[in-house]
Motif scaffolding. Structure first.
Motif, PDB file in Angstrom:
ATOM      1  N   VAL A   1     -10.406   6.522 -53.894  1.00  0.00           N
ATOM      2  CA  VAL A   1     -11.533   5.937 -53.722  1.00  0.00           C
ATOM      3  C   VAL A   1     -12.809   6.967 -53.840  1.00  0.00           C
ATOM      4  O   VAL A   1     -12.794   7.872 -53.031  1.00  0.00           O
ATOM      5  CB  VAL A   1     -11.680   5.202 -52.567  1.00  0.00           C
ATOM      6  CG1 VAL A   1     -13.120   4.223 -52.566  1.00  0.00           C
ATOM      7  CG2 VAL A   1     -10.585   3.911 -52.673  1.00  0.00           C
ATOM      8  N   THR A   2     -13.637   6.915 -54.850  1.00  0.00           N
ATOM      9  CA  THR A   2     -14.758   7.756 -54.934  1.00  0.00           C
ATOM     10  C   THR A   2     -16.125   7.012 -54.501  1.00  0.00           C
ATOM     11  O   THR A   2     -16.927   7.861 -54.098  1.00  0.00           O
ATOM     12  CB  THR A   2     -14.928   8.162 -56.478  1.00  0.00           C
ATOM     13  OG1 THR A   2     -15.276   7.053 -57.176  1.00  0.00           O
ATOM     14  CG2 THR A   2     -13.782   8.969 -56.848  1.00  0.00           C
ATOM     15  N   ARG A   3     -16.100   5.715 -54.702  1.00  0.00           N
ATOM     16  CA  ARG A   3     -17.647   4.901 -54.051  1.00  0.00           C
ATOM     17  C   ARG A   3     -17.291   3.528 -54.132  1.00  0.00           C
ATOM     18  O   ARG A   3     -16.451   3.062 -54.661  1.00  0.00           O
ATOM     19  CB  ARG A   3     -18.579   5.362 -54.634  1.00  0.00           C
ATOM     20  CG  ARG A   3     -18.729   4.873 -56.245  1.00  0.00           C
ATOM     21  CD  ARG A   3     -20.137   5.116 -56.879  1.00  0.00           C
ATOM     22  NE  ARG A   3     -20.282   4.433 -58.111  1.00  0.00           N
ATOM     23  CZ  ARG A   3     -19.951   4.555 -59.103  1.00  0.00           C
ATOM     24  NH1 ARG A   3     -19.174   5.489 -59.501  1.00  0.00           N
ATOM     25  NH2 ARG A   3     -20.112   3.785 -60.319  1.00  0.00           N
ATOM     26  N   LEU A   4     -18.051   3.034 -53.381  1.00  0.00           N
ATOM     27  CA  LEU A   4     -17.900   1.319 -53.096  1.00  0.00           C
ATOM     28  C   LEU A   4     -19.379   1.054 -53.567  1.00  0.00           C
ATOM     29  O   LEU A   4     -20.273   1.456 -53.221  1.00  0.00           O
ATOM     30  CB  LEU A   4     -17.684   1.022 -51.699  1.00  0.00           C
ATOM     31  CG  LEU A   4     -16.380   1.434 -51.114  1.00  0.00           C
ATOM     32  CD1 LEU A   4     -16.299   1.028 -49.643  1.00  0.00           C
ATOM     33  CD2 LEU A   4     -15.199   1.018 -51.702  1.00  0.00           C
ATOM     34  N   GLU A   5     -19.154  -0.324 -54.342  1.00  0.00           N
ATOM     35  CA  GLU A   5     -20.602  -0.792 -55.057  1.00  0.00           C
ATOM     36  C   GLU A   5     -20.562  -2.222 -54.754  1.00  0.00           C
ATOM     37  O   GLU A   5     -19.448  -2.886 -54.970  1.00  0.00           O
ATOM     38  CB  GLU A   5     -20.647  -0.324 -56.252  1.00  0.00           C
ATOM     39  CG  GLU A   5     -21.743  -1.024 -57.096  1.00  0.00           C
ATOM     40  CD  GLU A   5     -21.468  -0.802 -58.695  1.00  0.00           C
ATOM     41  OE1 GLU A   5     -22.131  -1.707 -59.343  1.00  0.00           O
ATOM     42  OE2 GLU A   5     -20.933  -0.049 -58.975  1.00  0.00           O
ATOM     43  N   GLN A   6     -21.538  -2.714 -54.026  1.00  0.00           N
ATOM     44  CA  GLN A   6     -21.498  -4.029 -53.839  1.00  0.00           C
ATOM     45  C   GLN A   6     -21.914  -4.979 -55.184  1.00  0.00           C
ATOM     46  O   GLN A   6     -22.724  -4.500 -56.053  1.00  0.00           O
ATOM     47  CB  GLN A   6     -22.809  -4.495 -52.708  1.00  0.00           C
ATOM     48  CG  GLN A   6     -22.723  -5.917 -52.461  1.00  0.00           C
ATOM     49  CD  GLN A   6     -23.719  -6.196 -51.121  1.00  0.00           C
ATOM     50  OE1 GLN A   6     -24.352  -5.279 -50.685  1.00  0.00           O
ATOM     51  NE2 GLN A   6     -24.030  -7.334 -50.776  1.00  0.00           N
ATOM     52  N   THR A   7     -21.506  -5.844 -55.380  1.00  0.00           N
ATOM     53  CA  THR A   7     -21.621  -7.063 -56.485  1.00  0.00           C
ATOM     54  C   THR A   7     -22.000  -8.148 -55.884  1.00  0.00           C
ATOM     55  O   THR A   7     -21.981  -8.371 -54.556  1.00  0.00           O
ATOM     56  CB  THR A   7     -20.187  -7.018 -57.464  1.00  0.00           C
ATOM     57  OG1 THR A   7     -19.356  -7.612 -56.508  1.00  0.00           O
ATOM     58  CG2 THR A   7     -19.929  -5.662 -57.933  1.00  0.00           C
ATOM     59  N   LEU A   8     -22.197  -9.091 -57.030  1.00  0.00           N
ATOM     60  CA  LEU A   8     -22.734 -10.399 -56.418  1.00  0.00           C
ATOM     61  C   LEU A   8     -21.427 -11.084 -55.770  1.00  0.00           C
ATOM     62  O   LEU A   8     -21.899 -12.099 -54.943  1.00  0.00           O
ATOM     63  CB  LEU A   8     -23.211 -11.290 -57.804  1.00  0.00           C
ATOM     64  CG  LEU A   8     -24.665 -10.809 -58.210  1.00  0.00           C
ATOM     65  CD1 LEU A   8     -24.949 -11.617 -59.573  1.00  0.00           C
ATOM     66  CD2 LEU A   8     -25.707 -11.016 -57.472  1.00  0.00           C
ATOM     67  N   THR A   9     -20.320 -11.040 -55.957  1.00  0.00           N
ATOM     68  CA  THR A   9     -19.294 -11.680 -55.611  1.00  0.00           C
ATOM     69  C   THR A   9     -18.613 -10.751 -54.565  1.00  0.00           C
ATOM     70  O   THR A   9     -17.369 -11.245 -54.234  1.00  0.00           O
ATOM     71  CB  THR A   9     -18.224 -12.170 -56.932  1.00  0.00           C
ATOM     72  OG1 THR A   9     -17.904 -10.993 -57.510  1.00  0.00           O
ATOM     73  CG2 THR A   9     -19.280 -13.243 -57.538  1.00  0.00           C
ATOM     74  N   GLY A  10     -18.655  -9.770 -54.395  1.00  0.00           N
ATOM     75  CA  GLY A  10     -17.895  -8.858 -53.717  1.00  0.00           C
ATOM     76  C   GLY A  10     -18.121  -7.458 -53.518  1.00  0.00           C
ATOM     77  O   GLY A  10     -19.122  -7.050 -53.374  1.00  0.00           O
ATOM     78  N   VAL A  11     -17.186  -6.444 -53.746  1.00  0.00           N
ATOM     79  CA  VAL A  11     -17.136  -5.091 -53.736  1.00  0.00           C
ATOM     80  C   VAL A  11     -16.523  -4.402 -55.002  1.00  0.00           C
ATOM     81  O   VAL A  11     -15.316  -4.873 -55.375  1.00  0.00           O
ATOM     82  CB  VAL A  11     -16.814  -4.457 -52.590  1.00  0.00           C
ATOM     83  CG1 VAL A  11     -16.848  -2.950 -52.619  1.00  0.00           C
ATOM     84  CG2 VAL A  11     -17.260  -5.131 -51.280  1.00  0.00           C
ATOM     85  N   ARG A  12     -17.217  -3.698 -55.677  1.00  0.00           N
ATOM     86  CA  ARG A  12     -16.426  -3.046 -56.773  1.00  0.00           C
ATOM     87  C   ARG A  12     -16.086  -1.532 -56.270  1.00  0.00           C
ATOM     88  O   ARG A  12     -16.701  -0.761 -55.944  1.00  0.00           O
ATOM     89  CB  ARG A  12     -17.477  -2.713 -57.974  1.00  0.00           C
ATOM     90  CG  ARG A  12     -16.562  -2.047 -59.201  1.00  0.00           C
ATOM     91  CD  ARG A  12     -17.262  -2.282 -60.442  1.00  0.00           C
ATOM     92  NE  ARG A  12     -17.058  -3.810 -60.856  1.00  0.00           N
ATOM     93  CZ  ARG A  12     -17.732  -4.285 -61.847  1.00  0.00           C
ATOM     94  NH1 ARG A  12     -18.549  -3.539 -62.671  1.00  0.00           N
ATOM     95  NH2 ARG A  12     -17.499  -5.605 -62.145  1.00  0.00           N
ATOM     96  N   VAL A  13     -14.668  -1.215 -56.352  1.00  0.00           N
ATOM     97  CA  VAL A  13     -14.196  -0.060 -55.651  1.00  0.00           C
ATOM     98  C   VAL A  13     -13.769   0.800 -56.844  1.00  0.00           C
ATOM     99  O   VAL A  13     -13.263   0.567 -57.650  1.00  0.00           O
ATOM    100  CB  VAL A  13     -12.925  -0.279 -54.929  1.00  0.00           C
ATOM    101  CG1 VAL A  13     -12.305   0.702 -54.276  1.00  0.00           C
ATOM    102  CG2 VAL A  13     -13.047  -1.523 -53.750  1.00  0.00           C
ATOM    103  N   HIS A  14     -14.579   1.967 -56.870  1.00  0.00           N
ATOM    104  CA  HIS A  14     -14.304   2.855 -58.073  1.00  0.00           C
ATOM    105  C   HIS A  14     -13.409   4.081 -57.393  1.00  0.00           C
ATOM    106  O   HIS A  14     -13.518   4.420 -56.331  1.00  0.00           O
ATOM    107  CB  HIS A  14     -15.750   3.630 -58.383  1.00  0.00           C
ATOM    108  CG  HIS A  14     -16.662   2.643 -58.782  1.00  0.00           C
ATOM    109  ND1 HIS A  14     -16.889   2.734 -60.151  1.00  0.00           N
ATOM    110  CD2 HIS A  14     -17.833   1.716 -58.233  1.00  0.00           C
ATOM    111  CE1 HIS A  14     -17.811   1.745 -60.397  1.00  0.00           C
ATOM    112  NE2 HIS A  14     -18.252   1.320 -59.141  1.00  0.00           N
ATOM    113  N   THR A  15     -12.543   4.414 -58.278  1.00  0.00           N
ATOM    114  CA  THR A  15     -11.450   5.362 -58.112  1.00  0.00           C
ATOM    115  C   THR A  15     -11.354   6.237 -59.221  1.00  0.00           C
ATOM    116  O   THR A  15     -12.262   6.395 -60.411  1.00  0.00           O
ATOM    117  CB  THR A  15     -10.164   4.809 -57.993  1.00  0.00           C
ATOM    118  OG1 THR A  15      -9.655   4.311 -59.524  1.00  0.00           O
ATOM    119  CG2 THR A  15     -10.031   3.744 -56.992  1.00  0.00           C
TER     120      THR A  15
END
Length: 365
Positions: free
Chosen positions: A309-323
């Motif tokens: 996992v490189t970073r976590l990004e909040q979205t309107l419906t949850g979380v976008r997990v970047h790898t």
């Protein structure tokens, strides 16, 4: 006026910036133009209206040449092209009726007839009974409706809409979008819409043109461009990830990831089946499954791999997990992030169904 076909070959220099774009629009067609800020959309519209001088190319409506460096230059107010932007630009001292009638009067329509026509157009855009109000007495959405009525009332040969919904709140923008669709269908007006919103393109246009760094990088039917985006920007507006990799032995590979090439893509990928051929995978973040690293074994099986996992990004419906390695994102719920204790640096397992992945040869445009 009757809607016309537009043939624009635009070459414009603006300081250190050059716009070079070809654009053809059939009579009555609605085309969306999308691109990042500074890509050249407003310059393109300015050249078509005659407000930005050409260094090369031409602007032609049907068989009439409106602009060419070594040819004629029809003034903007005589082209039959109307530009409607983010701001309604209504005359503050005139009523809504008088604003709509202004263009009709400029075309020598008798005063009484222009007022009758203006009231008819105000009714068409949902403002019946508000003709006596001045712009300051109208909401932003109502002002934009008046501006649209004024633009359509004169029967433009081509209508240019430059981000007309950007300054409106989401509910009002949705109402104006519906109104635009109804009126463009009814009038059959040849229309170009510059927008940052894919919803505008899908709901209003038949064709989509992507402009980046002063060049057209992709064009085609709206759904086709959004289904197979050929640049990072096009992929971003479609909500799709473009993942560069290579084709090898029936697999797409990138770093430690591998996915079977779905059989339904075989026909379009025949040229990419050579070992090591560049191949791009297209996948929605919502179609990527994320689990604790120990949950998927073996991790090296095609369609399954581990990544950090490189970073976590909040979205309107949850979380976008970047790898990373490869750079893949997965959309998950806030609860799932908390339950798995996800944080940058954590090793996770990713899984995708090959049927949910599309492939396109690298460099295709």
């Amino acid at each position: 006026m009757i809607s016309a076909g537009l043939d624009a070959r635009i070459l414009v220099d603006r300081g250190g910036y050059t716009l070079s774009a070809d654009l053809q629009v059939a009579p009555g067609e609605v085309v969306a133009v999308m691109g990042p800020s500074g890509a050249g959309k407003s310059t393109l519209f300015g050249a078509i209206t005659g407000m930005v001088p050409l260094r090369g190319g031409h602007v032609r409506l049907d068989e009439q040449v409106l602009d060419a460096p070594a040819g004629p230059h029809v003034p903007p107010n005589r082209r039959g092209i109307v530009l409607l932007g983010q701001e309604p630009r209504l005359f503050p001292h005139l009523t809504a009726r008088e604003n709509v009638a202004f263009g009709l009067r400029a075309r020598r329509m008798p005063r009484q007839q222009s007022r009758v026509d203006a009231d008819r157009w105000l009714q068409r855009v949902g403002l019946a009974g508000l003709g006596r109000r001045r712009p300051a007495q109208l909401s932003g959405g109502q002002q934009q409706r008046v501006a649209l009525a004024r633009a359509l009332a004169i029967g433009p040969r081509v209508l240019l809409l430059d981000e007309p919904l950007t300054s409106l709140d989401p509910d009002t923008a949705g109402e104006i979008r519906t109104l635009l669709r109804e009126q463009l269908d009814e009038t059959g007006t040849t229309t170009l819409i510059a927008t940052h919103d894919a919803v505008d393109a899908v709901s209003l246009a038949e064709r989509l043109v992507i402009v980046e760094q002063g060049r057209v990088t992709q064009e085609g039917p709206v759904r086709e461009v959004l289904r197979l985006p050929q640049t990072g920007f096009a992929a971003a507006i479609a909500g799709i990830q473009r993942l560069p990799g290579t084709a090898e032995a029936g697999l797409w590979r990138a770093d430690g990831a591998a996915v079977h090439l779905a059989s339904h893509d075989a026909a379009s990928l025949r040229a990419a089946q050579v070992a090591g051929a560049p191949l791009v995978a297209l996948v929605h973040a919502a179609d990527v499954r994320l689990r604790p690293a120990a949950a998927l074994a073996p991790a090296s099986e095609p369609g399954r791999w581990t990544a950090r996992v490189t970073r976590l990004e909040q979205t309107l419906t949850g979380v976008r997990v970047h790898t990373g390695a490869p750079e893949v994102a997965a959309d998950v719920s806030v609860d799932a992030v908390a339950a798995a204790g996800l944080a940058p640096g954590r090793i996770v397992a990713l899984q995708v169904d090959p049927a949910e992945v599309r492939f396109t040869p690298a460099g295709r445009a």
